[in-house]
Structures are given as C-alpha cells and as structure tokens.
Design a protein around this motif. Structure first.
Motif, PDB file in Angstrom:
ATOM      1  N   SER A  42       1.739  -5.410  -2.782  1.00  0.00           N
ATOM      2  CA  SER A  42       2.162  -6.772  -3.661  1.00  0.00           C
ATOM      3  C   SER A  42       2.437  -6.190  -4.911  1.00  0.00           C
ATOM      4  O   SER A  42       2.645  -7.115  -5.856  1.00  0.00           O
ATOM      5  CB  SER A  42       0.677  -7.416  -3.855  1.00  0.00           C
ATOM      6  OG  SER A  42      -0.450  -6.631  -4.204  1.00  0.00           O
ATOM      7  N   TRP A  43       2.340  -4.725  -5.231  1.00  0.00           N
ATOM      8  CA  TRP A  43       2.819  -4.320  -6.599  1.00  0.00           C
ATOM      9  C   TRP A  43       4.153  -4.881  -6.921  1.00  0.00           C
ATOM     10  O   TRP A  43       5.072  -4.669  -6.007  1.00  0.00           O
ATOM     11  CB  TRP A  43       2.688  -2.832  -6.696  1.00  0.00           C
ATOM     12  CG  TRP A  43       1.270  -2.244  -6.624  1.00  0.00           C
ATOM     13  CD1 TRP A  43       0.174  -3.010  -5.873  1.00  0.00           C
ATOM     14  CD2 TRP A  43       0.626  -1.024  -7.159  1.00  0.00           C
ATOM     15  NE1 TRP A  43      -0.837  -2.217  -6.050  1.00  0.00           N
ATOM     16  CE2 TRP A  43      -0.567  -1.269  -6.874  1.00  0.00           C
ATOM     17  CE3 TRP A  43       1.249   0.038  -7.730  1.00  0.00           C
ATOM     18  CZ2 TRP A  43      -1.455  -0.292  -7.517  1.00  0.00           C
ATOM     19  CZ3 TRP A  43       0.532   0.875  -8.209  1.00  0.00           C
ATOM     20  CH2 TRP A  43      -0.991   1.070  -8.052  1.00  0.00           C
ATOM     21  N   GLN A 111      -2.400  -1.677  -0.871  1.00  0.00           N
ATOM     22  CA  GLN A 111      -1.937  -0.711  -1.647  1.00  0.00           C
ATOM     23  C   GLN A 111      -0.624  -0.131  -1.467  1.00  0.00           C
ATOM     24  O   GLN A 111      -0.330  -0.158  -0.175  1.00  0.00           O
ATOM     25  CB  GLN A 111      -2.979   0.288  -1.782  1.00  0.00           C
ATOM     26  CG  GLN A 111      -4.423  -0.116  -2.664  1.00  0.00           C
ATOM     27  CD  GLN A 111      -4.277   0.029  -4.011  1.00  0.00           C
ATOM     28  OE1 GLN A 111      -3.677   1.129  -4.631  1.00  0.00           O
ATOM     29  NE2 GLN A 111      -4.608  -0.881  -4.852  1.00  0.00           N
ATOM     30  N   GLU A 173      -2.651 -11.131  -3.431  1.00  0.00           N
ATOM     31  CA  GLU A 173      -2.558 -10.058  -4.368  1.00  0.00           C
ATOM     32  C   GLU A 173      -3.469  -9.428  -4.880  1.00  0.00           C
ATOM     33  O   GLU A 173      -3.710  -9.207  -6.165  1.00  0.00           O
ATOM     34  CB  GLU A 173      -1.694 -10.935  -5.585  1.00  0.00           C
ATOM     35  CG  GLU A 173      -2.387 -12.132  -6.122  1.00  0.00           C
ATOM     36  CD  GLU A 173      -1.708 -13.014  -7.080  1.00  0.00           C
ATOM     37  OE1 GLU A 173      -0.683 -12.852  -7.287  1.00  0.00           O
ATOM     38  OE2 GLU A 173      -2.419 -13.818  -7.769  1.00  0.00           O
ATOM     39  N   GLU A 175      -4.789  -6.602  -4.463  1.00  0.00           N
ATOM     40  CA  GLU A 175      -4.458  -5.292  -4.900  1.00  0.00           C
ATOM     41  C   GLU A 175      -3.431  -5.081  -6.191  1.00  0.00           C
ATOM     42  O   GLU A 175      -3.433  -4.238  -6.505  1.00  0.00           O
ATOM     43  CB  GLU A 175      -3.758  -4.365  -3.716  1.00  0.00           C
ATOM     44  CG  GLU A 175      -4.495  -4.289  -2.621  1.00  0.00           C
ATOM     45  CD  GLU A 175      -5.873  -3.491  -2.505  1.00  0.00           C
ATOM     46  OE1 GLU A 175      -6.232  -3.204  -3.626  1.00  0.00           O
ATOM     47  OE2 GLU A 175      -6.563  -3.371  -1.439  1.00  0.00           O
ATOM     48  N   TRP A 176      -3.271  -6.218  -6.667  1.00  0.00           N
ATOM     49  CA  TRP A 176      -2.388  -6.420  -7.995  1.00  0.00           C
ATOM     50  C   TRP A 176      -3.001  -7.401  -8.660  1.00  0.00           C
ATOM     51  O   TRP A 176      -2.462  -8.473  -9.234  1.00  0.00           O
ATOM     52  CB  TRP A 176      -1.086  -6.650  -7.775  1.00  0.00           C
ATOM     53  CG  TRP A 176      -0.224  -6.597  -9.045  1.00  0.00           C
ATOM     54  CD1 TRP A 176       0.514  -7.624  -9.599  1.00  0.00           C
ATOM     55  CD2 TRP A 176       0.076  -5.252  -9.785  1.00  0.00           C
ATOM     56  NE1 TRP A 176       0.986  -7.377 -10.859  1.00  0.00           N
ATOM     57  CE2 TRP A 176       0.899  -5.857 -10.918  1.00  0.00           C
ATOM     58  CE3 TRP A 176      -0.009  -4.204  -9.649  1.00  0.00           C
ATOM     59  CZ2 TRP A 176       1.290  -5.009 -11.861  1.00  0.00           C
ATOM     60  CZ3 TRP A 176       0.426  -2.913 -10.514  1.00  0.00           C
ATOM     61  CH2 TRP A 176       1.011  -3.463 -11.709  1.00  0.00           C
TER      62      TRP A 176
END
Length: 469
Positions: A42-43, A111, A173, A175-176
């Motif tokens: 999701s970055w 990630q 999201e 992980e973001w």
C-alpha cells in the motif's frame, strides 16, 4: 453474558465446527496462498492496482460464504481530504433474536518485500517448508483475513441459519499509516457498529500457546533537522573550529539514552504492568543479536518491550560513504521513531521529546521538526463477557489457556475504534508466533498456529450462538 460456561447444545455445535475446520483447512491454506501471490503493497511507490486486486479477491471470498447481506469494496478520504485511501472490504449480517454482533478486523495490504537477495524464497510466491508457509503477507495479515473467512465458513456450515451478527472490515492501508481509517469508520458506522471487535493482527506466546494482547505501546515519529551552517565548507580549512551538522547530530542524539541504553527523556512515562519472565537466550535468538553484543535497558525483559518507552533512529539523510567528500555538512536530517508506554498521550510524549532535544542542542544548532506522526497506546479492558468467551474458546481450540501479553509495536487505529465505538469490547488476537518475522525478509506463518487460531474463532462464534443474549 458473563459466565463462559457453554450452554446446552453448544457441545454438539462445537464438534460440528471442529469437523468443518478440519475439512475446510486445506482450502483455507490454498486461498491464503492465492492472496499472498497478489503484491498488495500500500506504500505510494508501489502499484495501487495490486491493492485493488487484493480487495476484490477478499470480497469474493466473503461473498462465497453465502452468509452476508452486504459485501462491498469501499474507500474513504484521507484525513486531510486531499485524496482517497486504499480500498477496504466491508460485509454485514444483522444479528437476530438478541444475539450480539461481532466485528472482524484484519488488513489485506502488506509491507514492501525489501531486497530479493535477503529472501530465501520469492516473497510473492508462497512456499511451504515443513510446518511454515513463507511469503510477504503470509502471516501479516493475510492469514488474519483467512482466519476470519475460514472461521465464518466453518461456523456457517456447522450451525446452518444462525442468529449471531457479523460485520467485517478488511483494511487496505494498515501498513501505510491507516490514513483514511477515521473517516472510513465514520462513513461506514452503520455497517461496522458491533458489541465486540476482534482485531486479528497480533501474535501468540509460542506455537503451542495462544495469547490475547492486552497492552500496546503508542508511537511518535518525526523528522528532526539539524542545521549549523548556511553552506558546506572544507573540513581541512575549518574542521576543529566550525561545528558541522553531523557532529551536532551525533552529540544531540546521544543525549536521549543513558549509559545502559535506557531512554533518558524527561516526561516519557513507564506503565505499571506485570510481565512474565522471558528467557534472555530466546530474546537474543528471536532478534538476531550478534555474539558479544549486550542487551540494553533496565528491568525485566518484557517490561522494557511492553511497558517502557523506547527511541530508535530509523534513518539519516547524509552523504553515503561512496560520495563522502572532505566537507563540513551544513545540515543533517534524521527520522526518530519512539514507542511510548500504555497510558501516555502521544501528543504529550512528542512535546517531551521536542523539549528534550531543544534543551540539549549542542553549539546552538538550529532544530526543525517535520512529518510528525502520532499513534495512541492502548490498554484492553479484560473484564467483559467477550474476553471471557474468547479465553474459553482459545483454551478449547489450543488445549491450553491463553496468556495475556503486551506488544512492543503499535496498532494506533485501535484507539480510533474505541473512540468511534465506545461501547464495544475490543479483543486483539492474531496468527503470528515468535518466528514469524513480520515486516522482515522470510516472513512466515506456522500452519499449526493458523489452524488453531481459525478454530478458536469459529468456536467463539459457536459459543455466542449457543448462549444467546
């Protein structure tokens, strides 16, 4: 619902649930493997189409259970309103005949994999070795997603047309920074409101012992800029007289810890938590501590991780060695990541860090603070019926009583869940174990833990269905 004793008829339902879990487990592993193959990072630097693909795949799995009145993929605006967040999946089945509603949370984003050469297998090609399934997201948190899906499927097969209410929120999201989380809760409150919330994004004590996470440290992260010069200067001509920014940074950063490595910032608190003993050799092995390198801090090992603050410098903007010239650096920027004890406000902790750094800036260095991210810590209230029923279901599935644990990391959105649903009881469970290596290369899931976690959740549904209101 305060007594966890099973109601009449629940024993036969539990037996049927066990059979359904046994029969459906190979399919759950296969479906988990299909999810792992989707690189749903999701970055911002990664293709968002993969996150959308992952969301649609999860929605399809929930629809295939046949138990929900609503399954949808939705987005919400990020907190500043500048854009939409990543797609999340919601589902709803209304409670009937006085049964409670349980909200099931997990996240389908993952990630970044990091460097391919650090992996022993392809990070997005799930690979089974012995009892472990390797791959990015195999544990964190696509196994959490599939624990929910598998438990729903097994319970529905065993119970038939049941009365228990179920809601599902699979975030895209986490992980973001969960940037749209608060808005998503508010916009979908009618779908997500529940009596109990199960957050399947934590760990177990070991592969034989389940855990309920009852304490989570908060997070404070920011970029610190240190300036001493308005331009670079020759280190031979001015070194020893002119303070460069790297010297100031090294001196300043060192003031945040004492000689034992314990945080030395006034105003950062320690929580009064009882912690079990933990083997030092186990801690060293899990963390990969090199021979001859000592551990830092004071107090019991787990109090240092669960109840005390910690500070880590996670990045430095400076010339790398290959490009280093004989120059006094005018400016250095570092990323500081602090974990704060349960019970302390994250904003208060940031102000304590700012005050300490400003008071200790060497040589009159100028400081700037940018990119501040705050996440609140959390203490779980373990007195309610939902925790009692979950303990009983875990003991039934695992064959041993669960352990209450803390987490050194942070899940800041839990505080937002509590704020939006103050009457709901929060349960933090998970499928990870000490060898999972979430966020690291060679992340893996212990399949025995996965099956027992799935079974425990299905048995919890059976207990709530059999007992009624």
């Amino acid at each position: 619902m305060t007594d966890p004793t099973p109601a009449p008829g629940s024993a036969s339902l539990a037996t049927s649930v066990r059979s359904a879990v046994d029969e459906g487990f190979p399919a759950a592993v296969a479906e988990l493997s299909r999810l792992v193959r989707i690189p749903s990072v999701s970055w911002p630097a990664f293709d968002p189409a993969h996150v959308s693909e992952s969301a649609e795949a999860v929605a399809a799995l929930l629809r295939e259970t046949g138990v929900f009145e609503l399954v949808d993929v939705r987005r919400a605006a990020v907190e500043d309103g500048s854009e939409l967040g990543q797609p999340a999946v919601v589902a709803k089945r209304a409670a009937r005949n006085g049964r409670p509603t349980v909200l099931l949370y997990a996240h389908h984003d993952v990630q970044p994999p990091g460097k391919d050469e650090d992996w022993e297998t392809n990070p997005f090609e799930p690979t089974q070795r012995g009892d472990r399934l390797f791959g990015r997201g195999a544990a964190d948190d696509k196994a959490g997603v599939m624990a929910h899906v598998g438990a729903i499927r097994a319970f529905a097969e065993a119970a038939g047309d049941f009365d228990l209410g179920l809601a599902v929120f699979i975030e895209g999201e986490e992980e973001w920074a969960s940037r749209s989380f608060g808005n998503f809760l508010r916009e979908n409150r009618d779908v997500l409101e529940a009596d109990a919330i199960i957050v399947a994004d934590s760990h177990n004590w070991d592969v034989e012992t389940p855990a309920i996470t009852v304490a989570l440290r908060g997070a404070v992260a920011f970029n610190l800029r240190i300036d001493t010069l308005d331009h670079a200067s020759h280190s031979g001509a001015y070194g020893g007289v002119v303070p460069d920014a790297m010297l100031a940074a090294v001196r300043l950063l060192g003031t945040m810890w004492d000689e034992a490595g314990t945080v030395a910032v006034a105003g950062l608190e320690t929580a009064a938590l009882d912690t079990p003993d933990y083997d030092t050799a186990r801690m060293r092995e899990e963390a990969g501590v090199l021979d001859g390198v000592g551990l830092i801090g004071r107090g019991s090992l787990l109090s240092r991780v669960w109840a005390q603050p910690s500070i880590t410098v996670t990045g430095i903007d400076a010339p790398d060695v290959a490009n280093a010239s004989n120059t006094l650096l005018p400016s250095v920027r570092v990323r500081i990541s602090a974990r704060i004890a349960p019970g302390q406000d994250a904003g208060e902790a940031f102000e304590a860090l700012r005050a300490h750094l400003e008071a200790n800036a060497p040589f009159g260095a100028h400081l700037g603070f940018e990119g501040v991210d705050l996440g609140q810590p959390f203490l779980v209230d373990t007195s309610g019926w939902a925790v009692a029923e979950t303990r009983a279901a875990m003991a039934e599935a695992w064959g041993v009583d669960p352990v209450d644990t803390g987490v050194g990391g942070s899940i800041p959105f839990i505080a937002e869940l509590v704020e939006e649903f103050p009457g709901a009881q929060i349960l933090v469970t998970g499928v990870e174990d000490p060898d999972t290596r979430a966020h690291s290369p060679n992340e893996s899931l212990h399949l025995g833990v996965f099956k027992k976690a799935l079974l425990a959740e299905a048995l919890l549904f059976a207990r709530l269905e059999a007992r009624g209101a």
